[in-house]
Design an enzyme around this catalytic site. Structure first.
Site, PDB file in Angstrom:
ATOM      1  N   HIS A  93      30.424  35.954  78.456  1.00 29.48           N
ATOM      2  CA  HIS A  93      31.630  35.110  78.422  1.00 29.48           C
ATOM      3  C   HIS A  93      31.312  33.770  77.776  1.00 29.48           C
ATOM      4  CE1 HIS A  93      30.632  32.371  81.875  1.00 29.48           C
ATOM      5  NE2 HIS A  93      29.993  33.420  82.344  1.00 29.48           N
ATOM      6  N   GLU A 139      35.886  34.191  82.211  1.00 33.40           N
ATOM      7  CA  GLU A 139      35.124  34.720  83.351  1.00 33.40           C
ATOM      8  C   GLU A 139      35.072  33.708  84.476  1.00 33.40           C
ATOM      9  OE1 GLU A 139      31.608  35.441  85.920  1.00 33.40           O
ATOM     10  OE2 GLU A 139      32.023  33.699  84.677  1.00 33.40           O
ATOM     11  N   HIS A 242      25.801  25.311  86.282  1.00 33.20           N
ATOM     12  CA  HIS A 242      27.148  24.739  86.449  1.00 33.20           C
ATOM     13  C   HIS A 242      27.135  23.209  86.537  1.00 33.20           C
ATOM     14  CE1 HIS A 242      29.812  28.395  87.803  1.00 33.20           C
ATOM     15  NE2 HIS A 242      29.180  28.594  86.653  1.00 33.20           N
TER      16      HIS A 242
END
Length: 775
Positions: A93, A139, A242
């Site tokens: 993704h 995603e 992240h």
């Protein structure tokens, strides 16, 4: 490397943003067309840009329904010149979470896929089956684009197997952590083809247990496409996953090369495999698989493993019963001694676990949780030494007071047998539960038993102590080496996860529990040495000293949990939402409106470490739950409310005006819809998912909504059953709008507050609204 640098240079690629829907898509299409121009005549290459709309329900994160409109997929099919009936799918993704460049998650996988597409298309060897490359554009919106592809794209019908490329860390080796379901031939394909294997059925069973708060597109292909596959993920350095630090320069070229070698080889193998065309015929049972120090993978059908496990356990039970019940005249005496040793071993484990967990709870209560987050050795010095010292102490006391004049050799022998009994029982029970991870117990029964049988005669001879120890160590080598290797992999995955698992879980208790279990496993066949050596005093004093000194240092706060070190950051994650809220009554009148900055620390420490830097944020401004409103009147982007103990709303008394009609018809790309039927009412059906409403934890209904560019207004309906008298309405409906990008993302107040946060935080901020209606 060039592909990766160029994708991440676009910046954060949030669904709905021009960066994700236009720039990333255009870049991918340019590269694919360039690859197409250089492809050989042996292949045919087709490209499609899909923009699906749909919805589905999922039981992830407490359960919710997902709706997506006009999101983006870039799909490429590489097939033989005459076409192919069957295909293997490779999925990555290109979208990222807000405020992060998303190099490892998942731009690097898309870069690897572009390189593989280029390599395969230039080959003069024709493929037997098609390879479909899905560059998936949504995603991070909880698996929406993969659902849109597998349920709506015409090429999806030809797919017989898939490889999903994911990340839970930044670079390193890519771990195969899910396979199947069933289809052992897929694991065999990886075993045969992968050049640098790294795979574990233990990781699969841990992940599928739900302990890790994450999921991947694997679930969508499995549940909605009924397709078997392989799930791979980079797991190294999950501390910066992240976050803004997930940049391309942190991913080593070796890591990219290694992943490319593995995935190219496996895809090529599958695309030329006869089994792919009839994959459903090979769907029989699970498979036990694990790599041996990254050199090769051992894989065998679970049913074979079950037989091996039961045979191993039976041999161990036979050996033990023969020792206990012969000669018959001493059977009762032997059994009593054996059961005492068995009980003492279990008692020492329980004592160690209770002691260490008490320490972990104490450390958490005094505000020193996660002291090992940046300095992992602290957890070993604190919890590992305490566990080992407690185990040794219990047995030392037993030796001194309970076994006063008993032969040391006899004690060593009987405690070995007690450990063997525990492992044999564990092997039988775990096998009976159907867990493939039982192979670990087989190692811990077979090798020690083999070593014992080999050295039994040696030990009875005088002067053979050294030889005995050497042979004993040799017998333990395989299970110990594998357990250390597996433990390191588990800690590498789990330690960073503790920094993003919410404020409800005590990370010190989880990690301390892991360390005690590892200590119990590694010490199980060395307990008998406590009874063979003259004294354990020095060992006990050393372990206790290390524990006490570490505990004092931890309590003093010398080990700060987080780090802003440029080369190896370990940031604290904080989410800030500048929130404007309006609550309406049954007549549509605004009865309450406010605004402020809602702050969530993503780990157990909450915002306690931030308060000294921003004194305005403290316990006095903790906002109460708005009981009458769904999800406490707070604009959750996902239903993760059960993961957080405390929330802070830092009031600013200013307003962001946004009309609800604008929200619904042309609002931001991310919105959340909450539905709460009033007492006596019930939500019976709706136009979302499969029509059956799925309640989240707590009873409210949660719908996650997102759209790409130029989505049409969202139309949906809900059907409720209601009592005759409903003077206070039958349902409360709230909508939250989230501005993840663009000029509306950060207000001046939010921006100013973010500037004051210390360097060791990763603070992700955006603006949002919450509007409540009663019908």
């Amino acid at each position: 490397r060039g592909y990766l640098d160029n994708i991440t240079a676009i910046g954060p690629r949030t669904v709905g943003s021009p960066q994700n829907e236009v720039l990333a898509v255009n870049y991918l299409l340019e590269q694919i067309r360039a690859i197409e121009r250089e492809s050989t005549d042996a292949h045919k290459l087709s490209v499609d840009v899909q923009r699906p709309t749909g919805s589905f329900s999922i039981d992830f994160l407490g359960g919710f329904t997902s709706y997506y409109a006009n999101i983006t997929n870039v799909v490429v099919k590489l097939e033989p010149r005459n076409g192919a009936e069957h295909a293997v799918l490779s999925n990555c993704h290109f979208d990222s979470v807000p405020n992060t460049p998303g190099a490892s998650d998942d731009a690097v996988s898309c870069a690897v896929m572009l390189e593989i597409l280029s390599t395969l298309s230039k080959s003069s060897e024709p493929l037997q089956h098609a390879v479909i490359f899905l560059f998936n554009g949504a995603e991070e919106n909880i698996l929406q684009a993969s659902h849109g592809f597998i349920t709506q794209h015409e090429w999806a019908k030809s797919i017989r197997a898939f490889i999903n490329l994911e990340a839970a860390g930044v670079g390193g080796k890519e771990l195969v952590f899910q396979t199947g379901p069933e289809n052992p031939w897929l694991v065999q394909a990886y075993v045969v083809a992968a050049k640098h294997p790294f795979a574990s059925v233990v990781a699969q069973e841990i992940f599928q247990s739900g302990i890790i708060p994450a999921d991947t597109d694997f679930r969508i292909y499995r549940d909605f496409g009924n397709i078997p596959g392989i799930d791979l993920a980079f797991i190294e350095n999950g501390y910066i996953y992240h976050t803004k630090y997930d940049t391309s320069d942190r991913i080593l070229t070796d890591s990219i090369q290694r992943a490319g070698d593995n995935i190219l080889a496996v895809l090529k193998y599958l695309a030329t495999s006869d089994k792919l065309a009839k994959s459903f015929e090979y769907r029989h049972g699970n498979v036990v698989f694990f790599d041996v120090l990254g050199l090769f993978v051992l894989a065998y059908p679970a049913r074979v493993g079950t037989i091996m496990n039961y045979i191993t356990a039976a041999i161990a039970f036979l050996y033990l019963s023969k020792k206990v019940f012969q000669p018959k005249t001493r059977a009762v005496h032997n059994l009593k001694k054996f059961l005492t040793a068995f009980g003492l071993t279990l008692l020492s484990w329980v004592c160690a676990l209770v002691t260490v967990l008490i320490v972990a709870v104490f450390v958490s209560i005094i505000g020193r949780a996660l002291s090992w987050y940046t300095h992992f050795y602290v957890s070993v010095f604190l919890y590992g030494t305490a566990a080992a010292a407690k185990l040794i102490l219990v047995h030392t006391l037993a030796k001194k007071f309970f076994y006063k004049n008993v032969n040391e050799q006899y004690l060593g022998d009987i405690f070995f047998d007690a450990s063997l009994m525990i492992w044999s029982i564990a092997l039988a029970v775990i096998t009976q539960m159907g867990l493939c991870s039982a192979f670990i117990c087989t190692l811990w029964v077979a090798f020690p038993l083999l070593a014992k049988l080999m050295i039994h005669k040696e030990f009875s001879q005088k002067g053979a102590t050294m030889k005995f120890v050497m042979m004993y160590m040799l017998g333990m080598f395989v299970p110990y080496l594998y357990m250390m290797y597996l433990s390191w992999t588990v800690f590498e995955m789990f330690t960073p996860i503790m920094g993003r698992s919410g404020s409800e879980i005590l990370p010190d208790v989880v990690l301390a529990g892991f360390i005690v279990v590892i200590t119990m496993i590694l010490s199980s066949y060395f307990i008998n040495f406590i009874y063979l050596v003259k004294s354990t005093k020095t060992t006990l004093i050393t372990l206790t000293t290390v524990f006490v000194v570490t505990l004092i240092l931890v309590c003093s706060g010398i080990f700060f949990p987080y780090s802003s070190d440029a080369t190896n950051p370990k940031p604290k994650r904080v989410f800030l939402q500048h929130t404007s809220r309006r609550f309406r009554d049954l007549d549509g009148n605004v009865v309450k409106s406010d605004s402020g900055i809602w702050i969530n620390g993503f780990d157990y420490n909450g915002i306690s470490h931030i308060t000294p830097h921003v004194p305005e944020i403290n316990d006095t401004i903790r906002t109460p739950c708005e009981e009458q409103a769904p999800f406490c009147g707070l604009p959750w982007i996902l239903p993760v409310h059960f993961m957080f103990r405390l929330v802070w709303l830092f009031y600013l008394h200013l307003f962001i005006h946004l009309d609800i009609h604008i929200l619904v018809s042309a609002g931001p790309s991310h919105m959340s819809l909450y539905v709460r039927p009033h007492e006596g009412s019930a939500l019976s059906t709706w136009s979302l998912g499969d029509g059956m409403p799925v309640a989240s934890l707590g009873g409210d209904y949660f719908v996650f909504y997102s759209h790409g560019l130029q989505a049409t207004p969202w139309h949906f309906w809900v059907e409720l059953t209601a009592p005759e008298k409903h003077s206070d309405g039958i349902v409360s409906l709230a909508i939250a709008a989230h501005y993840f990008f663009g000029e509306d993302q950060k207000s001046p107040q939010l921006h100013a507050l973010l500037e004051r946060f210390p360097a060791w935080t990763f603070s992700s901020g955006w603006s949002c609204t919450y509007d409540l209606f009663v019908f």
